[in-house]
Design a protein around this motif. Structure first.
Motif, PDB file in Angstrom:
ATOM      1  N   THR A 167       0.860  -1.180   0.000  1.00 23.92           N
ATOM      2  CA  THR A 167       0.000   0.000   0.000  1.00 23.92           C
ATOM      3  C   THR A 167       0.903   1.239   0.000  1.00 23.92           C
ATOM      4  N   ASP A 168       0.281   2.407  -0.008  1.00 19.40           N
ATOM      5  CA  ASP A 168       1.141   3.601   0.052  1.00 19.40           C
ATOM      6  C   ASP A 168       1.645   3.855   1.475  1.00 19.40           C
ATOM      7  N   ARG A 169       1.319   2.923   2.391  1.00 16.72           N
ATOM      8  CA  ARG A 169       1.879   3.019   3.757  1.00 16.72           C
ATOM      9  C   ARG A 169       2.978   1.982   4.005  1.00 16.72           C
ATOM     10  N   THR A 170       3.291   1.175   2.980  1.00 14.06           N
ATOM     11  CA  THR A 170       4.313   0.139   3.210  1.00 14.06           C
ATOM     12  C   THR A 170       5.683   0.787   3.354  1.00 14.06           C
ATOM     13  N   ALA A 171       6.315   0.558   4.496  1.00 14.23           N
ATOM     14  CA  ALA A 171       7.639   1.139   4.749  1.00 14.23           C
ATOM     15  C   ALA A 171       8.747   0.139   4.433  1.00 14.23           C
ATOM     16  N   LEU A 172       8.460  -1.145   4.671  1.00 12.89           N
ATOM     17  CA  LEU A 172       9.522  -2.156   4.598  1.00 12.89           C
ATOM     18  C   LEU A 172       8.944  -3.504   4.174  1.00 12.89           C
ATOM     19  N   ILE A 173       9.698  -4.181   3.300  1.00 19.04           N
ATOM     20  CA  ILE A 173       9.365  -5.588   2.991  1.00 19.04           C
ATOM     21  C   ILE A 173      10.531  -6.432   3.497  1.00 19.04           C
ATOM     22  N   VAL A 174      10.189  -7.554   4.144  1.00 24.47           N
ATOM     23  CA  VAL A 174      11.221  -8.438   4.690  1.00 24.47           C
ATOM     24  C   VAL A 174      11.251  -9.739   3.890  1.00 24.47           C
ATOM     25  N   VAL A 175      12.454 -10.216   3.613  1.00 20.01           N
ATOM     26  CA  VAL A 175      12.627 -11.562   3.044  1.00 20.01           C
ATOM     27  C   VAL A 175      13.703 -12.270   3.858  1.00 20.01           C
ATOM     28  N   SER A 176      13.708 -13.592   3.798  1.00 18.98           N
ATOM     29  CA  SER A 176      14.684 -14.349   4.600  1.00 18.98           C
ATOM     30  C   SER A 176      15.699 -15.063   3.709  1.00 18.98           C
ATOM     31  N   ALA A 177      16.938 -15.101   4.190  1.00 19.61           N
ATOM     32  CA  ALA A 177      17.991 -15.808   3.451  1.00 19.61           C
ATOM     33  C   ALA A 177      18.903 -16.541   4.426  1.00 19.61           C
ATOM     34  N   PRO A 178      18.545 -17.757   4.789  1.00 18.23           N
ATOM     35  CA  PRO A 178      17.284 -18.438   4.559  1.00 18.23           C
ATOM     36  C   PRO A 178      16.354 -18.270   5.765  1.00 18.23           C
ATOM     37  N   SER A 179      15.152 -18.839   5.647  1.00 16.95           N
ATOM     38  CA  SER A 179      14.206 -18.840   6.767  1.00 16.95           C
ATOM     39  C   SER A 179      14.685 -19.859   7.799  1.00 16.95           C
ATOM     40  N   TYR A 180      14.336 -19.626   9.050  1.00 15.78           N
ATOM     41  CA  TYR A 180      14.723 -20.578  10.101  1.00 15.78           C
ATOM     42  C   TYR A 180      13.968 -21.900   9.930  1.00 15.78           C
ATOM     43  N   ALA A 181      12.641 -21.804   9.795  1.00 22.97           N
ATOM     44  CA  ALA A 181      11.824 -23.018   9.910  1.00 22.97           C
ATOM     45  C   ALA A 181      12.127 -24.064   8.837  1.00 22.97           C
ATOM     46  N   HIS A 182      12.262 -23.637   7.571  1.00 22.77           N
ATOM     47  CA  HIS A 182      12.451 -24.611   6.488  1.00 22.77           C
ATOM     48  C   HIS A 182      13.796 -24.482   5.783  1.00 22.77           C
ATOM     49  N   GLY A 183      14.568 -23.470   6.161  1.00 19.69           N
ATOM     50  CA  GLY A 183      15.917 -23.327   5.597  1.00 19.69           C
ATOM     51  C   GLY A 183      15.951 -22.995   4.118  1.00 19.69           C
ATOM     52  N   VAL A 184      14.965 -22.211   3.653  1.00 22.63           N
ATOM     53  CA  VAL A 184      14.940 -21.858   2.220  1.00 22.63           C
ATOM     54  C   VAL A 184      15.058 -20.345   2.048  1.00 22.63           C
ATOM     55  N   VAL A 185      15.597 -19.963   0.873  1.00 24.05           N
ATOM     56  CA  VAL A 185      15.842 -18.545   0.591  1.00 24.05           C
ATOM     57  C   VAL A 185      14.665 -17.984  -0.221  1.00 24.05           C
ATOM     58  N   ASP A 186      14.084 -16.902   0.251  1.00 28.20           N
ATOM     59  CA  ASP A 186      12.986 -16.248  -0.479  1.00 28.20           C
ATOM     60  C   ASP A 186      13.501 -15.662  -1.812  1.00 28.20           C
ATOM     61  N   PRO A 187      12.607 -15.376  -2.754  1.00 32.63           N
ATOM     62  CA  PRO A 187      13.042 -14.776  -4.030  1.00 32.63           C
ATOM     63  C   PRO A 187      13.430 -13.304  -3.835  1.00 32.63           C
ATOM     64  N   VAL A 188      14.631 -13.101  -3.343  1.00 29.97           N
ATOM     65  CA  VAL A 188      15.073 -11.761  -2.941  1.00 29.97           C
ATOM     66  C   VAL A 188      15.086 -10.807  -4.139  1.00 29.97           C
ATOM     67  N   THR A 189      15.603 -11.261  -5.285  1.00 33.31           N
ATOM     68  CA  THR A 189      15.740 -10.377  -6.453  1.00 33.31           C
ATOM     69  C   THR A 189      14.381  -9.803  -6.860  1.00 33.31           C
ATOM     70  N   GLU A 190      13.380 -10.653  -6.965  1.00 32.97           N
ATOM     71  CA  GLU A 190      12.061 -10.210  -7.427  1.00 32.97           C
ATOM     72  C   GLU A 190      11.401  -9.290  -6.400  1.00 32.97           C
ATOM     73  N   VAL A 191      11.497  -9.667  -5.128  1.00 35.13           N
ATOM     74  CA  VAL A 191      10.836  -8.866  -4.090  1.00 35.13           C
ATOM     75  C   VAL A 191      11.533  -7.505  -3.937  1.00 35.13           C
ATOM     76  N   ALA A 192      12.868  -7.521  -3.987  1.00 31.41           N
ATOM     77  CA  ALA A 192      13.593  -6.250  -3.844  1.00 31.41           C
ATOM     78  C   ALA A 192      13.259  -5.312  -5.010  1.00 31.41           C
ATOM     79  N   ALA A 193      13.044  -5.875  -6.193  1.00 26.17           N
ATOM     80  CA  ALA A 193      12.692  -5.041  -7.363  1.00 26.17           C
ATOM     81  C   ALA A 193      11.326  -4.388  -7.152  1.00 26.17           C
ATOM     82  N   LEU A 194      10.389  -5.169  -6.599  1.00 23.53           N
ATOM     83  CA  LEU A 194       9.054  -4.615  -6.298  1.00 23.53           C
ATOM     84  C   LEU A 194       9.179  -3.450  -5.322  1.00 23.53           C
TER      85      LEU A 194
END
Ligand SMILES: Cc1ncc(COP(=O)(O)O)c(C=O)c1O
Length: 480
Positions: A167-194
């Motif tokens: 929204t126009d109030r979004t200040a921050l998006i978080v992604v994990s590299a990797p997540s604790y629970a399943h040990g997988v890396v989020d699609p950082v490139t695509e999310v950071a571009a957004l």
């Protein structure tokens, strides 16, 4: 209530007391505890302890009085920034741990959104797999938290799902590299571009794995892009007290620019005492952790870390293969590093955990939700390699032992009684009674935790949170 002794105890009595105090602890060394501990090896640990104690009494509150601590912090941060391919002009700080690093990223984003973008009530967007530290930050800093579901096969967030909640109030998006629970890396490139396209900040939570992933890549593992080379990544948290093998109290929060880091700094000259300027949360703090981290990074060097990474990679591959051979067990998602979650289609993981505890292994329960079945989490360390075979043999035996086992009557009774009940209606007394019914007293936990875990797993998360808070509120009761 316990009181200060009139006369100080002797060194010998203190030593005896310290050893008695730890009699119920699980062992840090030996690899039987598959969570929480990351031993560096005897030789490195001796170096760490020496460095820690050498700077135990210095105070990092004032870097002009103790320039040694500022130098070591700047050295450690520079090494971390280089490791994460940060550009010229990047900056960072040494913090007490992952939670502090994540919380600072949120505080910085909140203040940046308010001051630069004019957003009075900022929101942060986090995948459901992001660490609880972001929920804590949202609570502490009164920022609205928006969660995003993840793919139920890969356990990675989908960029479209992130885009849908911006929204126009979004200040921050978080992604994990990797997540604790399943040990997988989020699609950082695509999310950071957004994020970048909308002027939103993007934080990579690399607390558990950002230090290790580049070494995995050097060993030939496929590692998705996640560091400052990715356009749009504005901050990154990375713990040194996990796969950096430094003593606890060691993490870094890194920013693409000093201009952004400025929003993290707290400064106060409006009271009667000394001017307070804190780049991070704590004010007075020991120099021990930063000195020990500085010593560890230099003592291990790239070769030392690569050697540990190779041992952990081999252990992880062997464990994943071994788990797949045990009837009814399967790994959730495709772990990209050293964190493995596995479950069974036939037996409850909670029974397996108890059966493994009897065999002197500590393995961690993870509850179901968001497409993830209740499962067992393993944090693999270099100690794991020598333990793979005995661990798998015991795991196979444990699964056989609990086959056909069912939960006690309390699980069904409580489940039925609480179905659909509004958690906000539960008072302290009721919560206390529930804990007592489950045998959860602050003095001792039941030997077998399966029923308790099953109950906590079946309750609405809001009620589980209330119960756990009540339990911990009791746990920390002053000594009689
Ligand atoms: C991905 C991630 N972020 C943050 C944290 C919080 O770190 P700490 O326990 O050092 O506060 C952890 C801890 O496991 C983690 O795995």
């Amino acid at each position: 209530m316990l009181q200060l002794p009139k006369r100080g105890w002797s060194k010998e009595v203190i030593e005896r007391g310290l050893q008695e105090n730890r009699s119920g602890d699980m062992p840090v060394h030996g690899g039987r505890v598959w969570a929480y501990v990351y031993p560096a090896g005897e030789e490195i640990e001796a170096i760490q302890k020496r460095a820690y104690l050498e700077f135990l009494s210095e105070n990092a509150l004032d870097p002009t009085v103790f320039p040694s601590l500022r130098k070591m912090e700047n050295d450690v941060v520079a090494i971390a920034l280089s490791h994460m391919n940060a550009p010229e002009g990047a900056a960072g700080n040494f913090t007490s741990g992952g939670t502090e690093s994540c919380m600072l990223a949120v505080k910085t984003a909140r203040d940046y959104a308010r001051k630069v973008r004019g957003i009075a009530e900022p929101q942060i967007v986090v995948p459901v797999t992001a660490h609880a530290a972001f929920h804590k930050a949202a609570q502490y800093f009164d920022v609205e938290l928006i969660t995003v579901p993840v793919d139920e096969i890969t356990f990675k967030v989908r960029p479209e799902a992130v885009e849908a909640v911006l929204t126009d109030r979004t200040a921050l998006i978080v992604v994990s590299a990797p997540s604790y629970a399943h040990g997988v890396v989020d699609p950082v490139t695509e999310v950071a571009a957004l994020a970048k396209a909308r002027g939103i900040l993007c934080h990579v939570d690399g607390c558990i794995g950002a230090w290790l992933l580049p070494f995995f890549e050097k060993l030939g593992a496929p590692v998705p892009a996640f560091d400052f080379r990715v356009d749009g990544v504005t901050s990154l948290s990375m713990d040194l007290h996990k796969y950096g093998f430094c003593p606890k109290g060691a993490s870094v929060i890194l920013y693409r620019s000093k201009d952004l880091r400025k929003f993290q700094v707290f400064s106060c000259a409006a009271w009667t005492g000394y001017s307070v300027v804190n780049p991070t949360m704590l004010s007075t703090k020991t120099g021990g952790p930063v000195a020990a981290a500085w010593a560890t990074l230099h003592a291990l060097g790239e070769e030392g870390y690569l050697e540990k990474a190779a041992m952990m990679r081999e252990a992880t591959q062997k464990l994943i293969a071994g788990i797949a051979e045990i009837p009814s067990l399967s790994v959730l998602g495709t772990p990209e590093m050293t964190l493995v979650a596995f479950s069974s289609t036939e037996v409850s993981p909670f029974f397996v955990i108890d059966a493994m505890k009897k065999r002197n292994w500590y393995i961690q329960p993870q509850f179901d939700g968001h497409g993830s079945r209740a499962n067992i989490h393993l944090t693999i360390t270099p100690q794991s390699l020598a333990n793979v075979e005995p661990f798998l043999a015991d795991l196979r035996a444990a699964v056989e032992e609990v086959r056909g086992r069912t939960f006690g009557p309390l699980v069904a009774t409580l489940g039925a009684a609480l179905d659909g009940v509004d958690p906000t209606t539960f008072g302290d007394e009721m919560l206390g009674q529930m804990l007592a019914m489950g045998g959860l007293s602050p003095d001792a936990l039941p030997e077998e935790m399966a029923d308790v875990n099953a109950i906590l797993n079946s309750l609405p998360p809001a009620l589980t949170e209330k119960l756990l808070a009540t339990f911990v509120n009791d746990l920390f009761t002053p000594t009689a």
